[in-house]
Scaffold this active site. Structure first.
Site: not given
Ligand code: PEP
Ligand code: MG
Length: 574
Positions: A191, A505
């Site tokens: 992330h 995505c």
């Protein structure tokens, strides 16, 4: 002396600057003793660190509001109890006073001592208390090493070299004009790497020699595309740097012209192009690049890097701002996708788990904390009064989970309407397809959802049993593995059959080179970080869908990654 250190490119871009090295805080493993005259100051340091840890816990407790206060408050209370435990404190003092150990080493010894007592208890309850003990010791340890200037490190014009970096910290540092980041661990799918790309901050991860070969103040050249770090670069390197910068600028100017161009293939098929965006700047960039909407808003970023939990109103304001920022285009808000792996950087007080990626993550966590989920869904529903909102649920594996969240969403919407709170007429409901179980059975739950979003970052990790954040598994974690391609083909076919809108995505969608691959497999909607929108549009505009469709059977027959690469090379050559 010049040295070139290899890592993995995680966020492209070049940077030239001075090094700021941050060594990790680890519990001292080797015995560390102190002189008799240092005992008092060591005790003082320890007391101050324990007080700081207590203050932090108290601060967290005070910020909790409403129902959450009860859910999370009990963990915090337990941590305060552990911290104040007379046995822990007396043991630490003895180790420093009598054993003449440093506060650091005393913490480790006392932790090990208590841990063996806990472990010896034949009782699950006490074994899980071990996690709490580690949380508390970790908090005191961090306080012991906190420098006065921490949190206000002036990193302007500098390049950070660190063991690892938390997503929220990255966002904060980039605000301070940090030039680039190089980490010893990590992967491009982490992330933090995703945030770095959103921030246009060059980043190299998995650079195993970075901490041992770089010193504060060294001149560094970072190449985030090639995954390269050059220490004390030569004149040749600098010339190369300038030439590459000029090429990047030229390409950027070319791409700028595509901002208003349609996302249409050579044979006239319109393709959807959405953005993965959360921050205000990203939303503005997505709109300026002519995106069709936001395909993924990761709400966990609102929860990370802070000691408390955002309440419904704070969430509502953030979601509403995103909706208003997209000026009438749909915004896909994903419910919380946190797990124990990110527990430390949020106020959620999650338990350590042996396998966080396989544990209480995403929808599983949300369903286990119904009040947290309800606050989030209500905030999303309220934001839908300002423009089209789509609610997206991560990490689903079973129909029952989808039914459970949908039932809550519908009930909350009905209650808000009854109470006269404005919400949108129709709030679309969808799920992430990122676990093989959800991918294989999509056709079985299409009746429950309005759309689906494929999360290739996780789908690849769960399909190939390869941790997406593991630096040593870079070769095994492979989005072009034939199993991944065949599963994606099956997913798109199920969606097409049911007439269900579906987009990808995961980061694979943002790889311009792989656009023909996804189009051939049947994808018609992409969601990518704002910085990749124009490149992906360019690749779509260069593709011919008819030609790709004719070649898909050859793609599905590939037995190894090299075959897929050859297929792509042939297609890209025309
Ligand atoms: C994914 O798994 O591909 C995804 C988009 O979600 P995240 O990266 O947030 O896990
Ligand atoms: Mg995911």
């Amino acid at each position: 002396m010049r040295r070139a250190l290899a890592g993995v490119g995680a966020s492209k871009g070049l940077a030239l600057g001075r090094a700021r090295v941050r060594h990790p805080h680890v519990l001292t493993l080797s015995e560390e003793t102190i002189a008799a005259e240092a005992v008092d100051s060591e005790l003082h340091k320890l007391d101050a660190a324990m007080q700081a840890a207590r203050d932090e816990l108290g601060g967290l407790r005070n910020k909790l509001q409403g129902a959450l206060a009860q859910e999370i408050g009990e963990f915090l209370d337990l941590h305060v109890l552990i911290l104040d435990d007379p046995e822990l404190r007396a043991g630490l003092r003895d180790l420093i006073q009598i054993g003449r150990y440093s506060a650091d080493y005393a913490l480790k010894l006392q932790r090990d001592r208590l841990a063996s007592v806990f472990r010896a208890m034949d009782n699950d309850y006490f074994r899980t208390r071990l996690d709490d003990l580690d949380h508390v010791i970790g908090r005191v340890h961090a306080a012991l090493h906190r420098r006065d200037d921490d949190g206000q490190l002036g990193l302007a014009g500098e390049i950070l070299i660190a063991d690892d970096i938390a997503p929220a910290e990255l966002a904060e540092l980039s605000r301070q004009q940090l030039l680039a980041v190089v980490t010893r661990t990590g992967s491009p799918l982490s992330h933090s790497a995703i945030i770095a790309r959103g921030l246009h901050l060059p980043m190299v991860v998995g650079c195993s020699d970075a901490l041992s070969h770089v010193n504060d103040g060294d001149a560094l050249l970072v190449d985030g595309r090639e995954g390269l770090l050059i220490v004390e670069p030569h004149a040749d390197d600098l010339a190369h740097y300038r030439a590459t910068q000029a090429k990047i600028e030229k390409k950027r100017a070319q791409l700028e012209r595509l901002k208003r161009a349609p996302t249409r293939t050579q044979d006239g098929v319109d393709i959807g192009l959405y953005a993965n965006a959360e921050r205000r700047e990203e939303i503005a960039e997505a709109l300026a690049a002519g995106c069709d909407g936001v395909g993924l808003y990761r709400t966990e970023f609102l929860f990370m890097g802070r000691p408390d939990v955002p309440d419904e109103d704070e969430q509502f304001r953030a979601y509403r701002d995103a909706v208003l920022g997209m000026a009438g285009k749909p915004v896909t808000l994903r419910t919380l996708d946190l797990g124990a792996d990110k527990a430390d950087s949020s106020g959620l007080a999650l338990r350590n788990e042996p396998n966080p990626a396989l544990g209480l993550r995403g929808v599983r966590l949300s369903l286990s904390r119904p009040m947290l989920l309800d606050a989030q869904l209500r905030a999303m529903l309220r934001a839908s009064a300002f423009g089209p909102v789509r609610v997206l649920v991560p990490m689903v594996t079973a129909r029952e989970e989808i039914e459970a969240v949908k039932a809550r969403l519908l009930a909350l919407a009905a209650r808000l309407r009854d109470d006269g709170v404005p919400i949108g007429e129709h709030v679309a409901f969808g799920v992430m397809v990122e676990v093989p179980a959800a991918a294989l059975t999509l056709a079985d739950y299409v009746d429950l959802v309005d759309f689906a979003a494929v999360g290739t970052n996780d789908l690849v990790q769960y399909l190939l049993a390869a941790d997406r954040t593991h630096e040593a598994l870079d070769g095994l974690y492979c989005e072009r593995h034939p199993a991944v391609l065949r599963l994606l083909h099956l997913v798109f076919a199920q969606a097409r059959e049911a007439g269900l809108p579906i987009h990808v995505c995961g980061e694979l969608a943002a790889s311009a080179r792989d656009v023909p691959l996804l189009l051939a497999l049947g994808l018609r909607d992409f969601s990518v970080h704002p910085g990749a929108v124009l490149e992906v549009r360019e690749a779509i505009r260069a593709a011919s869908l008819g030609r790709l469709k004719r070649r898909v059977s050859a793609l599905l027959k590939c037995r190894e990654r090299a075959g897929v690469d050859r297929w792509l090379a042939r297609v890209n050559a025309g």
